[in-house]
Write an enzyme that holds these catalytic residues in place. Structure first.
Site, PDB file in Angstrom:
ATOM      1  N   ASP A 170     -10.147  -4.039  -5.355  1.00 33.62           N
ATOM      2  CA  ASP A 170      -9.558  -3.108  -4.567  1.00 33.62           C
ATOM      3  C   ASP A 170     -10.196  -1.644  -4.795  1.00 33.62           C
ATOM      4  O   ASP A 170     -10.140  -0.973  -5.827  1.00 33.62           O
ATOM      5  CB  ASP A 170      -8.046  -2.965  -5.015  1.00 33.62           C
ATOM      6  CG  ASP A 170      -7.120  -2.286  -3.794  1.00 33.62           C
ATOM      7  OD1 ASP A 170      -7.599  -1.496  -3.086  1.00 33.62           O
ATOM      8  OD2 ASP A 170      -6.211  -2.638  -3.768  1.00 33.62           O
ATOM      9  N   HIS A 194      -8.263  -4.559  -0.941  1.00 32.49           N
ATOM     10  CA  HIS A 194      -6.952  -4.076  -0.677  1.00 32.49           C
ATOM     11  C   HIS A 194      -6.121  -4.796   0.217  1.00 32.49           C
ATOM     12  O   HIS A 194      -4.830  -4.440   0.511  1.00 32.49           O
ATOM     13  CB  HIS A 194      -7.033  -2.721  -0.248  1.00 32.49           C
ATOM     14  CG  HIS A 194      -6.050  -1.882  -0.063  1.00 32.49           C
ATOM     15  ND1 HIS A 194      -5.361  -1.299  -1.449  1.00 32.49           N
ATOM     16  CD2 HIS A 194      -5.260  -1.163   0.605  1.00 32.49           C
ATOM     17  CE1 HIS A 194      -4.390  -0.479  -1.206  1.00 32.49           C
ATOM     18  NE2 HIS A 194      -4.042  -0.524   0.205  1.00 32.49           N
ATOM     19  N   SER A 220       0.773  -0.983   0.030  1.00 30.88           N
ATOM     20  CA  SER A 220       0.005   0.093  -0.017  1.00 30.88           C
ATOM     21  C   SER A 220       0.810   1.171  -0.006  1.00 30.88           C
ATOM     22  O   SER A 220       1.553   1.447  -1.047  1.00 30.88           O
ATOM     23  CB  SER A 220      -0.980   0.002   1.215  1.00 30.88           C
ATOM     24  OG  SER A 220      -2.019   0.870   0.978  1.00 30.88           O
TER      25      SER A 220
END
Length: 200
Positions: A152, A183, A102
């Site tokens: 996501d 995610h 991320s």
């Protein structure tokens, strides 16, 4: 930068640069490093920016909207930290593989976008395109693995394929792995990354 360094048993292996997601810290991805390569040295770094008390690697103006000025500054800061760490811990500066999730994947991608020799490759879990409309350095010889989720909500599939395309245009070897998930970091995408790493 606050960090952990663990010396590996095989100095020929790359040093794994571990970069956490928003709200994480330098301990988060240690188990991941072991799954990728338990003989490699690892350098796990904590982001220097706080967002509502949560560590990050650079500021953002809103969800998915990066503070580009801060991104550029923090990317330079991380790159210089790698120079210092290689010196201090005596590992090969030209043999660093970044593994980010991320926000950590975004700063790793930013290293590739801004510095030709910052890292030799990367495993990017749910990354976004760090900057639009800039010319990337020649990334010939760099290998990148992207793990992306078809559902996501933070990082759309379009974003993942755009990043792949930009890196490939800069001559990087890119493999993208799709999970039919959101995610979150999944065991199966980590296993796919480990398989990819073994082929390097």
């Amino acid at each position: 930068m606050k960090h952990i360094f663990n010396k590996g048993t095989n100095p020929e292996k790359p040093t794994l640069l571990m970069l956490h997601g928003t709200g994480g810290n330098e301990l988060d991805l240690l188990p991941l490093a072991g799954r990728i390569d338990d003989e490699a040295s690892l350098l796990s770094v904590r982001g220097n920016v706080l967002e509502n008390g949560m560590p990050r690697f650079f500021r953002r103006l809103a969800e998915g909207v990066f503070d580009i000025e801060d991104l550029i500054f923090r990317t330079k800061e991380l790159n210089e930290f790698l120079d210092e760490a290689a010196d201090k811990y005596e590992f090969n500066r030209n043999n660093i593989l970044a593994i980010g999730y991320s926000n950590g994947a975004n700063i790793a991608a930013s290293l590739l976008f801004h510095y030709q020799d910052a890292i030799k490759g990367a495993i990017l879990h749910h990354p976004m395109v760090p900057r639009k409309g800039i010319e990337l350095p020649d990334l010939t010889g760099k290998s990148v693995f992207i793990a992306a989720g078809t559902n996501d909500p933070i990082c759309s599939p379009m974003e993942s394929t755009e990043l792949q395309s930009l890196l490939e245009k800069a001559n990087a070897n890119v493999e993208i792995h799709w999970e039919n998930r959101g995610h979150q970091l999944t065991v199966t995408e980590v296993e796919a990354a480990a398989q990819w790493y073994k082929k390097l």
